[in-house]
Scaffold this active site. Sequence first.
Site, short mmCIF file in Angstrom:
data_model
loop_
_atom_site.label_atom_id
_atom_site.label_comp_id
_atom_site.label_asym_id
_atom_site.label_seq_id
_atom_site.Cartn_x
_atom_site.Cartn_y
_atom_site.Cartn_z
N LYS A 186 -43.77 -75.07 -1.58
CA LYS A 186 -43.32 -73.76 -1.13
C LYS A 186 -44.38 -72.78 -1.63
CE LYS A 186 -41.07 -69.69 -1.27
NZ LYS A 186 -41.67 -68.45 -1.82
N SER A 239 -41.80 -65.92 -12.55
CA SER A 239 -41.10 -65.02 -13.46
C SER A 239 -40.02 -65.74 -14.25
CB SER A 239 -40.47 -63.86 -12.68
OG SER A 239 -39.41 -64.33 -11.87
N CYS A 294 -50.57 -65.20 -17.13
CA CYS A 294 -49.81 -65.50 -18.34
C CYS A 294 -50.58 -65.15 -19.60
CB CYS A 294 -49.43 -66.97 -18.36
SG CYS A 294 -48.42 -67.49 -16.98
#
Length: 317
Positions: A186, A239, A294
């Site tokens: 995805k 997230s 990150c």
Amino acid sequence: MNKEILQHQFGTVARLRYLVDNEWRVSKTAKYMPVMDPSTGKQIAEAPCCTQDEVDAAVEAAARAFPAWRDTPIPTRIQLMFRFKQLLDAHLDELTELLATENGKVLAEAKGDVLKAIEVVECACSTHYLMQGDTCMNVSTGYDTVSFREPLGVFAAIAPYNFPAMIPMGWMIPFAITTGNTVVLKAASMVPQTASRMLELLIEAGLPKGVVNLVTCSRVEADSLLVNPAIKGVAFVGSTSVGLHIYKTAAANGKRVQALTEAKNHALVLEDCVLERTVRGIINSTYGCAGQRCMALPVVCVQESIADEFVALFKKL
């Protein structure tokens, strides 16, 4: 390169497709999501919000492909990675430009994104060592033990927007398929073209039908991957709020889950450091990729004895 992907260079908006069984299919959806060029603010493409039937078809293709791919010898699967790596090297500049166009990174950062994906593809070429089991004789009187590492089945890979090459086509797909699993990717709807182009190259390298499939969709369709019984594992980067939802939902449905979420870091700077090198590293970590990663540093704690010197050097550099 897929002509539809290149259409933005001529001022038109490309209508992207999804991938099932190595076929780029036109979605039947009435909803398309914009793909923008952040450098110009102009729309360059539109990604389909694939229907539930189309997402299910991707899962079904991966499930059909799994038995034959699982039984494919490990050296054959690894040879695919060697050919893929060669194609990525040959198309590095093209992929860099495409990534920069849809993601907005400067060329140097975009190239680094692609190179990080290539590094993992290279590492996946040694998967046969990771697939080794072990044996132990005489664990008890008259007993020996033997363990094997086996593929699980179909994995759902849910990728973020900030690293369109490194995460889906580096962290997720190479190891999943070289270990004998199949994948439904995805892709992030804002930046699907980089992964799509890299999958074109993977198919050119000899990827069998159904081993990797790609969809773009809304959260509703993506959630179906978390409960579909044909999906055996889920890999996610994004997230914390979404990661918690994915972990809770997929794990409750008996799936193995890897959810990598917001891992913002703090820096601790002590007086015995090499100050200029430290400051340059902090600047790169804080502002590289516009902070959308990150490793971006939201907080830097500096020992008081060098605090003023640190601030002055930070401003200067």
